[in-house]
Structures are given as structure tokens and as C-alpha cells.
Design an enzyme around this catalytic site. Structure first.
Site, PDB file in Angstrom:
ATOM      1  N   GLY A  31       0.594   0.717  -4.866  1.00  0.00           N
ATOM      2  CA  GLY A  31      -0.581   0.000  -4.388  1.00  0.00           C
ATOM      3  C   GLY A  31      -1.762   0.931  -4.175  1.00  0.00           C
ATOM      4  O   GLY A  31      -2.898   0.624  -4.556  1.00  0.00           O
TER       5      GLY A  31
ATOM      6  N   LYS B 247       9.814  -5.875  -8.849  1.00  0.00           N
ATOM      7  CA  LYS B 247      10.762  -6.402  -9.833  1.00  0.00           C
ATOM      8  C   LYS B 247      11.451  -7.696  -9.408  1.00  0.00           C
ATOM      9  O   LYS B 247      11.922  -8.456 -10.263  1.00  0.00           O
ATOM     10  CB  LYS B 247      11.835  -5.354 -10.134  1.00  0.00           C
ATOM     11  CG  LYS B 247      11.292  -4.087 -10.764  1.00  0.00           C
ATOM     12  CD  LYS B 247      12.391  -3.114 -11.112  1.00  0.00           C
ATOM     13  CE  LYS B 247      12.786  -2.227  -9.962  1.00  0.00           C
ATOM     14  NZ  LYS B 247      11.715  -1.263  -9.584  1.00  0.00           N
TER      15      LYS B 247
ATOM     16  N   ALA C 226       0.845  -1.208   0.000  1.00  0.00           N
ATOM     17  CA  ALA C 226       0.000   0.000   0.000  1.00  0.00           C
ATOM     18  C   ALA C 226       0.878   1.254   0.000  1.00  0.00           C
ATOM     19  O   ALA C 226       0.582   2.239   0.657  1.00  0.00           O
ATOM     20  CB  ALA C 226      -0.950  -0.013   1.188  1.00  0.00           C
TER      21      ALA C 226
ATOM     22  N   LYS D 238      15.788  -3.778 -14.254  1.00  0.00           N
ATOM     23  CA  LYS D 238      14.862  -3.637 -15.374  1.00  0.00           C
ATOM     24  C   LYS D 238      15.430  -4.246 -16.656  1.00  0.00           C
ATOM     25  O   LYS D 238      14.726  -4.926 -17.406  1.00  0.00           O
ATOM     26  CB  LYS D 238      14.513  -2.161 -15.582  1.00  0.00           C
ATOM     27  CG  LYS D 238      13.711  -1.588 -14.402  1.00  0.00           C
ATOM     28  CD  LYS D 238      13.754  -0.072 -14.362  1.00  0.00           C
ATOM     29  CE  LYS D 238      13.029   0.451 -13.137  1.00  0.00           C
ATOM     30  NZ  LYS D 238      13.186   1.919 -12.956  1.00  0.00           N
TER      31      LYS D 238
END
Lengths: 315, 315
Positions: free
Chosen positions: B12, B106, B8, B205
Site C-alpha cells: 500500500g 489474494k 498501508a 497463487k
């Protein structure tokens, strides 16, 4: 998926050529010279050789194509305006037979979008048309994934011929007529370049974008269009003194479509060079997304067609 | 679809906030403080108010989240390296229950990609992770639509914090420490900025991208990584004299992943400014596609999560 390809120009030939690499089979291909149909898959190489040699693609006819057992009709015949025929009827026929349609032909989605969506609603087949806007650049799928409601505007350079001409005029200080002739020699402009230089080609693409944003309601006649034919070389010189240049820029919102030459910063994103295209997608929650790439070409446009085929549900 | 959101933080919360606009319902949200679960849809506004007020998101627990009737688990807990826990186990649990997973975290896709795909193969649920690479920029869906086999390399700027710092150093002639402090004041760099400035975030990434191109085989330890912490202001001055600047550039191919500061043309595509990101996707048949946009942020990353949700098949 089994593909039936209407149109054997640069795009149709490239789709046939690359289909196997994407895991699909070509069961039919046709153009004004004839059709080749084979439920086990046509011999793509020999068909393309026939075409290159000036022979008909085959001895079958267009009706044979529609009666074959295909999953996806690839409509790659030349774009026509107004009633968008014969493209529109091709699409209608496939949808009435509950088959999918992937368009590279801009006519049906620019000029008769609402009717097309109505036919699609009554069909088990789906209609996709990434290849009608921006060649290899995934414009429509980006808007689809962002959801059209989250996109407020699309702006950019979507005609490579006009962009090439303006780039060369600015770079070499040459006038329009001179650079147009050069572009024709290079095959970047057609013998009849009207739709590229008067803004019609770009306008068709922005009309399609407006139809996607607003879910219909636009045709070419709704666009405000101005081309590049009257731009003197001196205008580009003047712009350069101010760190700017001129590009044929289009913009589509839910309310309007316009295409016209505009001053843009020389080193800015919209000042793409040569035949390259760029779109800027304005979104509600994620700011501006910009995508650039090759806006035209057989293989380039074919990748957009095959990307669409990959997103179709099983029939 | 019914979403269960783990995490959150900015992402989120934004997913919860925007879900309704995309036609989805939030049936659970949790973080380290607690969980709120409601099969009829949680009261998103009140939950976010509680969180903003420093209160727990709810009185339920994480097990209640997994036992609820959700369709998609949104994994937006902080990225962790190595064993990628607890994120990996969250994903495993959802897949073992035949639910979908959409990752913003990730860790699992950078560090344990092959295991993840194996779990997915045995599940009726699918795994998507657009939000792990490039924020709002549709990188992975573009590669997916082009088909990974047709993509030869992906290159670009995927860390906005490092890019902001380099942009400011060049623009103002300030040194690294000074600009880092400025970035932290602006909230562009974290209190502990290590992963952004040492290249780890960008490397994760590009490792994810290499895994997509090669269908697995990469983790962070396979990447060659160099950050921006040792770049003196004088290096940027020198580059500018030559019409160039420095950016933290990453590149992924099927064979390798590397991230390092590189000289790039000052006005070129890779010289994005501020916190903006850019990727260049090299393809076999369509040349180079470039996409730029906001690489980070709650709403920006949430649009990527919700775009993924939209591409999931019905369970």
C-alpha cells in the site's frame, strides 16, 4: 474485429488460420499474387488451399482490400529497409481511413517510427506492433504495462537463426559454414541468410525497442551492429574452458542500440539454446524481468498479432 | 485515475509512493490505525512519515474512504483465507458503487472467485489482480493477452521465501532450521513463516491461475499442497550428485492445482535462485513462454498494481 491481412506468407496465413479462434473475422487477405475480399468473411480454408497449391489467393486487388469494410489492417508483408515501402504506405492508407493497424512487418516501426506516430496521432485508428519483436514473447506489451519511462534498458537474444547456429557450433565443435548449411536444410536459416547472420534482423528489433523507450528518434542506421559470420569454432572452445559461450546479444536504451556477439555464462539466462529468444527488461522499481520463448514461426508470430488485436479499442 | 488504497503495509505504501509517477492521484489511504482522505489528493510524503513514526495514517475512517470520489479501490490489506474477509466486502462495496477494483490481496480471487466475477458482471467497474500472482512478473496480463483458452497450463516457482531457503540449503549444505533463521534475520521470511514454507502462499497463487484458466471453480481447498519443512539437507546433496536440485514447484491447469517440492535440473529454467520467481506458460500455438523476475516486495508488487490501473477503462 474484421481483419484485412496484407501478406500471405507464414505469418499472414497463420493469422488467417487462428483469427476465428480469437473471435475475429478475416474479410480480406492479399499478397503479390492477388487478393481475396469478402465482407461476410473469406473462406480461410479454401484460400489457404489455393495458396498451398500455387494458385493466387484470389482475383481481387490490393485496392479492393483497402476499400473493404475492415477494422484492423494486419501488415504482414516482408520487412524492407530505408523507406520501408510498400509497408509504410499500406499503414498510412489505413490510418488515413481511421482504421487500426497491427504490424508484423518491422520496416515502418524501425525505419520511420516518428512519421508513423504522427500519422497515428491524426487518426482514430491505433498502431500496435508486438509481433515485430520477439515472436510469441510479449515484450512490447510488458514494457507498455510497466510504462516505458519505468524501463531503463532491454537486452537479449532476438534472432533464433543466429542463436541456433552458435548453439550448434558450441555443442558439436563444428565450424560456422557447416552449421549454416545444416540450419538451411532444417529451414531455420533462409536461402539468403544475410540479415539473420549479419545482425540486421536483431538490430531492427532493438531499434524498435529503443524507439519505444525513447518515443522515437532511432532507425537502423543508428545501431552499432556486428554479426556472427566471422566467429571461428575455436572461439567457442576457448569460451567453454572458462564456463562461457557466445551469443548474439542486443541491447537498447534510450540513448543507443547495439548488437554484437558477446561472451555469456554457459548456464546463464542469456545462453538460450536453439532458436529460442530471450529478453531481459531492466526496470526502475522492479528489478529485472526476463522473458523467453519462441521468437519466430507462423503460429507463434500470429499469436502476437492476435494479442495486439485484442488490445485495440472499438472504432 | 483517483486511487483509494486500503492497506498501508509495504505494498500500500509503495503504491501511494509511485502513483504520481504513473500519472495517478491518491485520494485516500487507510489501515487498521485510521484513514487519510482528501479529494484533492493526500499528501503522500507526510502520510508515509506519520506511518513510519508509528502514528495513525489519518483521522478519517474506512467509511470516509468508500464515500470519497475515487475511481479505483486498491485492495492491499492482508490476505485472509476462507471467507476472505474483510477484503471481499471491501471489493463488493466498491463494485456495488460502480468503481474499479485492483487487488494485491489474494483472498477474494483465490477463495471466492465465482462470486467476485458475478459482482463484477453487475457493476460498471472492472476487477484486476495482477499483483496477486508473481509480484512484478506480468503473468496474468500475459495469459489475458494470449487469451486463457489458448493456455493449457502454468507452472513455476511463485514463493520467494521457500525458494531462498532451498537455494541456501543447497549452496551451503545447511539444514532447514538454520536457513529459516537466516531468512528471518534477512527479512525474507516472516516471524510466522508458515504460509510460505508449508506451500499455502504458492498454492493461493496457483489457485488464482487455475481460476483464470477455467474461469472459476477453484479455491484453496481444491489444491494438493506439500511444503518444504520436511526436506533434509541430505536430499539436496543426493539431488546434486545427479545434477539436480529441489524447488517448490506449483502447477495449475483447468483441471487441477498442485504445489510440492520437486527435483529439477540444476541449471534448468525452474532452478531460479534466491527469492526470484519464475512461471512457464504453456500455450496451444506458441509453445512455452517463461517469465522470471522479483516475485515480492513493496515497489515490485506496486508496479503490478499500477500496471493494472493503466489497463482499466475510463468510468
Amino acid at each position: 474485429m474484421k481483419l484485412a491481412i496484407l501478406g500471405a506468407g507464414a505469418v499472414g496465413q497463420s493469422v488467417a488460420d487462428l483469427a476465428g479462434e480469437y473471435g475475429h473475422e478475416v474479410v480480406a487477405i492479399s499478397d503479390s499474387s492477388g487478393a481475396a475480399v469478402d465482407p461476410d468473411g473469406i473462406d480461410v480454408e479454401r484460400t489457404l488451399e489455393r495458396k498451398a497449391g500455387g494458385d493466387p489467393v484470389g482475383t481481387d486487388g490490393v485496392d479492393d482490400v483497402f476499400e473493404s469494410d475492415y477494422d484492423v489492417l494486419v501488415e504482414a508483408t516482408p520487412t524492407t529497409l530505408g523507406d520501408a515501402e510498400p509497408g509504410f504506405t499500406h499503414v498510412e492508407r489505413a490510418l488515413e481511413d481511421d482504421r487500426h493497424v497491427v504490424l508484423a512487418n518491422k520496416g515502418p516501426v524501425a525505419e520511420r517510427y516518428d512519421e508513423l506516430r504522427a500519422l497515428e496521432a491524426d487518426s482514430r485508428g491505433s498502431v500496435r506492433f508486438e509481433a515485430t519483436v520477439g515472436g510469441a514473447i510479449p515484450v512490447l506489451s510488458t514494457i507498455e504495462d510497466a510504462t516505458p519511462q519505468a524501463v531503463t534498458a532491454v537486452r537479449g537474444v532476438l534472432n533464433g537463426t543466429a542463436n541456433f547456429i552458435l548453439t550448434r557450433m558450441a555443442a558439436e565443435g563444428l565450424d560456422y559454414e557447416h552449421v549454416l548449411a545444416e540450419a538451411q536444410d532444417l529451414g531455420v536459416a533462409e536461402a539468403d541468410p544475410t540479415f539473420d547472420v549479419d545482425g540486421t534482423d536483431a538490430a531492427l528489433k532493438f531499434v524498435i525497442l529503443a524507439n519505444v523507450l525513447a518515443d522515437g528518434g532511432f532507425s537502423l542506421s543508428d545501431a552499432t551492429v556486428e554479426g556472427i559470420q566471422d566467429i571461428p569454432g575455436s572461439a567457442l572452445d576457448l569460451a567453454a574452458e572458462d564456463g562461457r559461450t557466445i551469443r548474439l546479444i542486443g541491447e537498447a536504451t534510450r540513448e543507443s542500440v547495439r548488437v554484437s556477439p558477446r561472451l555469456v555464462p554457459e548456464n546463464g539466462a542469456l545462453a538460450v539454446t536453439g532458436t529460442r529468444n530471450i529478453v531481459q527488461i531492466e526496470t526502475r522499481h522492479a528489478g529485472s524481468l526476463a522473458s523467453s520463448g519462441r521468437g519466430a514461426g507462423g503460429p507463434e508470430t500470429a499469436t502476437a498479432v492476435l494479442s495486439d488485436v485484442g488490445r485495440l479499442p472499438e472504432l
